[in-house]
Design a protein around this motif. Structure first.
Motif, PDB file in Angstrom:
ATOM      1  N   THR A   1       3.291   5.981   6.769  1.00  0.00           N
ATOM      2  CA  THR A   1       2.907   6.562   5.670  1.00  0.00           C
ATOM      3  C   THR A   1       2.746   8.159   5.658  1.00  0.00           C
ATOM      4  N   LYS A   2       2.626   8.663   6.828  1.00  0.00           N
ATOM      5  CA  LYS A   2       2.586  10.129   7.266  1.00  0.00           C
ATOM      6  C   LYS A   2       4.107  10.467   7.528  1.00  0.00           C
TER       7      LYS A   2
ATOM      8  N   THR B   1       0.890  -1.080   0.069  1.00  0.00           N
ATOM      9  CA  THR B   1       0.071   0.129  -0.043  1.00  0.00           C
ATOM     10  C   THR B   1       0.847   1.316   0.062  1.00  0.00           C
ATOM     11  N   ILE B   2       2.000   1.159   0.624  1.00  0.00           N
ATOM     12  CA  ILE B   2       2.979   2.549   0.799  1.00  0.00           C
ATOM     13  C   ILE B   2       3.536   2.516  -0.468  1.00  0.00           C
TER      14      ILE B   2
ATOM     15  N   GLU C   1      -0.204   3.562   8.989  1.00  0.00           N
ATOM     16  CA  GLU C   1      -0.495   4.687   8.692  1.00  0.00           C
ATOM     17  C   GLU C   1       0.452   5.837   9.024  1.00  0.00           C
TER      18      GLU C   1
ATOM     19  N   GLU D   1       2.566   1.749  -3.423  1.00  0.00           N
ATOM     20  CA  GLU D   1       1.648   2.384  -4.477  1.00  0.00           C
ATOM     21  C   GLU D   1       1.535   3.913  -4.338  1.00  0.00           C
ATOM     22  N   LYS D   2       1.512   4.267  -2.978  1.00  0.00           N
ATOM     23  CA  LYS D   2       1.280   5.646  -2.905  1.00  0.00           C
ATOM     24  C   LYS D   2       2.363   6.410  -3.019  1.00  0.00           C
ATOM     25  N   TYR D   3       3.781   5.745  -3.118  1.00  0.00           N
ATOM     26  CA  TYR D   3       4.924   6.742  -3.285  1.00  0.00           C
ATOM     27  C   TYR D   3       5.534   6.178  -4.278  1.00  0.00           C
ATOM     28  N   LYS D   4       5.117   5.341  -5.329  1.00  0.00           N
ATOM     29  CA  LYS D   4       5.764   4.678  -6.416  1.00  0.00           C
ATOM     30  C   LYS D   4       6.243   5.678  -7.517  1.00  0.00           C
TER      31      LYS D   4
END
Length: 217
Positions: A205-206, A100-101, A202, A103-106
């Motif tokens: 991620t932040k 998930t991380i 989470e 994908e968010k920062y790819k």
């Protein structure tokens, strides 16, 4: 199986500071052992500086059967973890959360990922390749790496402060802690998060943009 090994007191103390400081989203602490050293100032006077533990140089085979070193992570921040492909306990959850991380920062070239297998018997590069493909990961941003038992286990315990071990009595033959460890561009530990805990994932991620912003100030 998740381990409950006691971590060094310095790490636990720093981790407590870390949880508190993250709420302010200003600057992440530097975790792990540190040493005060004498330095000579520009004016000739003597002062004291703090030297922090860093991740040392390494060389491992990746999922493409190519040797990678710490040079691949130069001027990058990255998330590191320790796992094995046949793990049926915490690893699937850890890597779903890490994906998930990912994908968010790819699309961010400054963020990478490094997963070390602790199964030195089975997890050869071809196995890691199939694992990465099943996870839906391709390209060079997320490296899955294989090395000798000594090289991987020592790196985990001495430098990333993650407990790992081979245990024939365990369900899958190995046990390890599920930390996702955040490393900065100076190769220092800046955060450690339980990869099976959604709230801590989470928070990780932040914290990534907080860490990235440090180099832009």
């Amino acid at each position: 199986m998740k381990l409950n090994f006691s971590l060094p007191l310095s790490f636990l103390f720093a981790l407590a500071i870390f949880v508190s400081s993250c709420q302010n989203n200003k600057k992440l602490p530097i975790l792990g052992p540190r040493e005060a050293v004498s330095v000579k100032n520009e004016d000739g006077s003597m002062g004291v500086d703090t030297v922090y533990q860093t991740i040392p140089a390494f060389r491992f085979l990746n999922q493409d059967s190519v040797y990678i070193t710490n040079d691949q992570f130069k001027d990058k921040i990255y998330i590191a973890d320790f796992f094995f492909t046949s793990c049926t306990t915490i690893c699937p959850t850890m890597h779903r959360n890490m994906k998930t991380i990912f994908e968010k920062y790819k699309d961010n070239p400054e963020v990478m990922y490094l997963s070390h297998t602790i199964d030195f018997k089975y997890d050869k590069p071809s196995v890691l390749k199939k694992y990465a493909e099943k996870l839906g990961v391709d390209g060079n941003k997320w490296q899955f790496v294989y090395g000798s038992k000594d090289s991987v286990y020592q790196l985990a315990e001495r430098n990333y402060l993650v407990a790992v071990m081979e245990d024939t009595t365990a369900r899958d033959g190995y046990i390890h802690q599920g930390w996702l460890v955040l490393i900065d561009k100076q190769k220092r530990i800046r955060g450690a998060y339980d990869g099976t805990d959604p709230k801590q994932v989470e928070q990780l991620t932040k914290d990534i943009p907080v860490l990235l912003a440090e180099d832009k100030k």
